[in-house]
Design a protein around this motif. Structure first.
Motif, short mmCIF file in Angstrom:
data_model
loop_
_atom_site.label_atom_id
_atom_site.label_comp_id
_atom_site.label_asym_id
_atom_site.label_seq_id
_atom_site.Cartn_x
_atom_site.Cartn_y
_atom_site.Cartn_z
N GLY A 1 0.79 -1.23 0.00
CA GLY A 1 0.00 0.00 0.00
C GLY A 1 0.81 1.28 0.00
O GLY A 1 0.24 2.37 0.01
N ALA A 2 2.13 1.19 -0.04
CA ALA A 2 2.98 2.37 0.04
C ALA A 2 3.29 2.93 -1.34
O ALA A 2 3.37 2.18 -2.32
CB ALA A 2 4.28 2.03 0.76
N GLU A 3 3.48 4.23 -1.42
CA GLU A 3 4.03 4.86 -2.61
C GLU A 3 5.54 4.75 -2.51
O GLU A 3 6.16 5.27 -1.58
CB GLU A 3 3.62 6.33 -2.68
CG GLU A 3 4.11 7.06 -3.92
CD GLU A 3 3.31 6.71 -5.17
OE1 GLU A 3 3.55 5.63 -5.75
OE2 GLU A 3 2.44 7.52 -5.56
N VAL A 4 6.16 4.04 -3.44
CA VAL A 4 7.58 3.70 -3.37
C VAL A 4 8.32 4.35 -4.52
O VAL A 4 7.88 4.30 -5.68
CB VAL A 4 7.78 2.17 -3.42
CG1 VAL A 4 9.27 1.82 -3.36
CG2 VAL A 4 7.02 1.51 -2.28
N VAL A 5 9.46 4.95 -4.22
CA VAL A 5 10.37 5.46 -5.25
C VAL A 5 11.62 4.61 -5.27
O VAL A 5 12.20 4.30 -4.21
CB VAL A 5 10.73 6.94 -5.01
CG1 VAL A 5 11.91 7.37 -5.88
CG2 VAL A 5 9.54 7.84 -5.31
N VAL A 6 12.03 4.22 -6.46
CA VAL A 6 13.28 3.48 -6.65
C VAL A 6 14.15 4.28 -7.63
O VAL A 6 13.76 4.48 -8.78
CB VAL A 6 13.04 2.07 -7.22
CG1 VAL A 6 14.37 1.36 -7.47
CG2 VAL A 6 12.17 1.27 -6.27
N PRO A 7 15.32 4.76 -7.21
CA PRO A 7 16.21 5.42 -8.17
C PRO A 7 16.91 4.38 -9.03
O PRO A 7 17.48 3.41 -8.52
CB PRO A 7 17.22 6.16 -7.27
CG PRO A 7 17.20 5.42 -5.98
CD PRO A 7 15.83 4.82 -5.82
N LEU A 8 16.83 4.55 -10.35
CA LEU A 8 17.55 3.69 -11.29
C LEU A 8 18.84 4.42 -11.65
O LEU A 8 18.82 5.44 -12.33
CB LEU A 8 16.68 3.40 -12.52
CG LEU A 8 15.37 2.66 -12.22
CD1 LEU A 8 14.61 2.40 -13.51
CD2 LEU A 8 15.63 1.35 -11.48
N THR A 9 19.95 3.89 -11.18
CA THR A 9 21.16 4.69 -11.01
C THR A 9 22.13 4.72 -12.19
O THR A 9 22.88 5.68 -12.33
CB THR A 9 21.92 4.17 -9.79
OG1 THR A 9 22.11 2.75 -9.91
CG2 THR A 9 21.14 4.47 -8.52
N GLY A 10 22.17 3.68 -13.03
CA GLY A 10 23.16 3.63 -14.09
C GLY A 10 22.60 3.07 -15.38
O GLY A 10 21.77 2.14 -15.38
N SER A 11 23.05 3.58 -16.50
CA SER A 11 22.54 3.20 -17.80
C SER A 11 23.00 1.81 -18.23
O SER A 11 24.17 1.44 -18.06
CB SER A 11 22.98 4.22 -18.85
OG SER A 11 22.63 3.79 -20.16
N GLY A 12 22.08 1.07 -18.84
CA GLY A 12 22.43 -0.23 -19.38
C GLY A 12 23.35 -0.13 -20.59
O GLY A 12 24.01 -1.12 -20.95
N LEU A 13 23.43 1.03 -21.20
CA LEU A 13 24.31 1.22 -22.35
C LEU A 13 25.78 1.02 -21.96
O LEU A 13 26.62 0.71 -22.79
CB LEU A 13 24.12 2.61 -22.95
CG LEU A 13 22.74 2.91 -23.53
CD1 LEU A 13 22.67 4.35 -24.02
CD2 LEU A 13 22.39 1.93 -24.66
N LYS A 14 26.08 1.23 -20.67
CA LYS A 14 27.47 1.09 -20.20
C LYS A 14 27.94 -0.37 -20.24
O LYS A 14 29.14 -0.62 -20.23
CB LYS A 14 27.59 1.62 -18.77
CG LYS A 14 27.46 3.14 -18.64
CD LYS A 14 27.41 3.53 -17.20
CE LYS A 14 27.37 5.04 -17.03
NZ LYS A 14 28.69 5.67 -17.07
N THR A 15 27.02 -1.31 -20.25
CA THR A 15 27.39 -2.71 -20.14
C THR A 15 27.08 -3.51 -21.40
O THR A 15 27.20 -4.74 -21.41
CB THR A 15 26.69 -3.37 -18.94
OG1 THR A 15 25.27 -3.18 -19.07
CG2 THR A 15 27.15 -2.76 -17.64
N LEU A 16 26.66 -2.84 -22.47
CA LEU A 16 26.38 -3.56 -23.71
C LEU A 16 27.68 -4.08 -24.32
O LEU A 16 28.69 -3.41 -24.30
CB LEU A 16 25.68 -2.63 -24.71
CG LEU A 16 24.25 -2.24 -24.36
CD1 LEU A 16 23.69 -1.32 -25.43
CD2 LEU A 16 23.37 -3.47 -24.21
#
Length: 375
Positions: free
Chosen positions: A360-375
């Protein structure tokens, strides 16, 4: 044509000096010192402006809209901050994603680096060194280039090739070190020479930059904060920056309470989660281990005691996740249109473990790094 950041020039006409002290009360005799020489503790800002919503510069949507609440330095900026907040639904759960991977160099590190490099440049420092597993070094390389500061970055030899290329292409000297993340830090501190040690782990101005993420979330939610924030934690700089930022909003009377803060680590290297489960006041050093979430491979965070205090005071918790869970979360995020590196997926992977606490909570998740760095 006028530069889009021209209005920032001269925004701070104060002296570049920033007063620093440690928890033991020792004052810094030199603002370029990276830690207290008396007790070896990290510095904190001796004074810091309180948050004032009337002082927000609404003419810019970057972290420098909060310039009045940041240390007084002429800003070196690449347009960092102002990242979107979007609703995401994946099998692990539904949450609001703060898209920090859309920062100029592809990671959340840019917020802190911008403030640190601005300060170093204001002091007249011409060369900076850093140790990094990848993102912090790439960020320093870019901002040092923008500031006309030479950069040298010490990295574990096994660090991601894409991130090492990113550093080098921005003009930084990349020094590869045999061993783990800790070995790179030791090598860097032993070989600074005349350069300033621009450590994202130790410098309190880095945390000042990260606090702007909390202030943006508050604005994006219409002057409120989420019930909870779930964050990947190695050194915990973003976690602590968010916690400090939310705390300033509460002190200013703008919110009634701060969010519950949850720290997520890799099971391969989880000193904070271990200390949380044991009820210890601070983490003890653990083996670095091997994990795909290399960005949080930290055997003992510099401000580990503060991380644990935040968990206790906000009613949060610390958990750890296995690489297979991280891979699944990363795959599900891609299915939702979000390409992030494994470290970013760590927090999403933990949502099933926290399902009862977050119901029931409003949750924020920071997505910290781009997937382009690991392609």
């Amino acid at each position: 044509m006028t530069s889009p950041t021209a209005h920032l020039r001269g925004a701070h006409r104060h002296a570049p000096w920033v007063s620093l002290r440690c928890a033991g009360g020792h004052a810094a005799s030199d603002p370029a010192l990276w830690r207290c020489p008396d007790c070896e503790a990290p510095w904190e800002l001796a004074t810091s402006p309180e948050f004032d919503p009337q002082a927000i510069d609404t003419t810019t949507w970057s972290l420098w809209r909060y310039a009045a609440m940041l240390p007084a330095v002429p800003p070196i900026t690449l347009g960092e901050g102002g990242t979107p907040l979007v609703r995401v639904a994946v099998p692990e759960g539904e949450f609001l994603a703060k898209l920090e991977f859309l920062s100029p160099t592809g990671s959340y590190k840019d917020r802190g680096t911008a403030v640190v490099v601005s300060h170093l440049r204001a002091l007249g420092i011409e060369e900076a060194v850093e140790d990094s597993s990848g993102n912090a070094g790439a960020s320093l390389a870019a901002y040092a280039a923008a500031a006309g500061v030479r950069a040298r970055v010490f990295v574990p030899a096994h660090a991601g090739a894409g991130k090492k290329r990113q550093m080098a292409e921005m003009g930084a000297e990349v020094v590869e070190v045999a061993g783990g993340r800790g070995a790179a830090a030791v090598a860097c501190r032993q070989d600074t020479g005349a350069a300033a040690y621009a450590s994202h782990c130790w410098n309190p101005l880095f945390l000042s930059g990260q606090s702007t993420c909390a202030w943006e979330i508050w604005e994006q939610l219409g002057g409120s904060v989420p019930d909870a924030v779930v964050c990947p934690v190695g050194q915990g700089n973003l976690f602590l920056g968010l916690a400090r930022g939310f705390a300033t909003l509460r002190r200013a009377g703008l919110v009634a309470a701060v969010p519950r803060m949850y720290a997520v680590q890799s099971a391969a290297c989880a000193p904070v989660a271990q200390a949380w489960r044991a009820g210890w006041p601070q983490p003890v050093a653990v083996d670095e281990g091997v994990t795909i979430a290399e960005g949080i491979l930290t055997s003992r965070p510099v401000r580990g005691d503060e991380i644990l205090r935040v968990l206790r005071h906000t009613g949060g918790a610390a958990v750890s996740v296995a690489d297979d869970e991280v891979r699944a979360a990363q795959r599900h995020l891609r299915g939702a249109g979000l390409s992030v590196e494994p470290t970013s997926a760590v927090a999403v992977a933990a949502l099933p473990l926290l399902r009862d606490q977050l119901a029931g909570a409003e949750v924020v998740v920071p997505l910290t790094g781009s997937g382009l760095k690991t392609l």
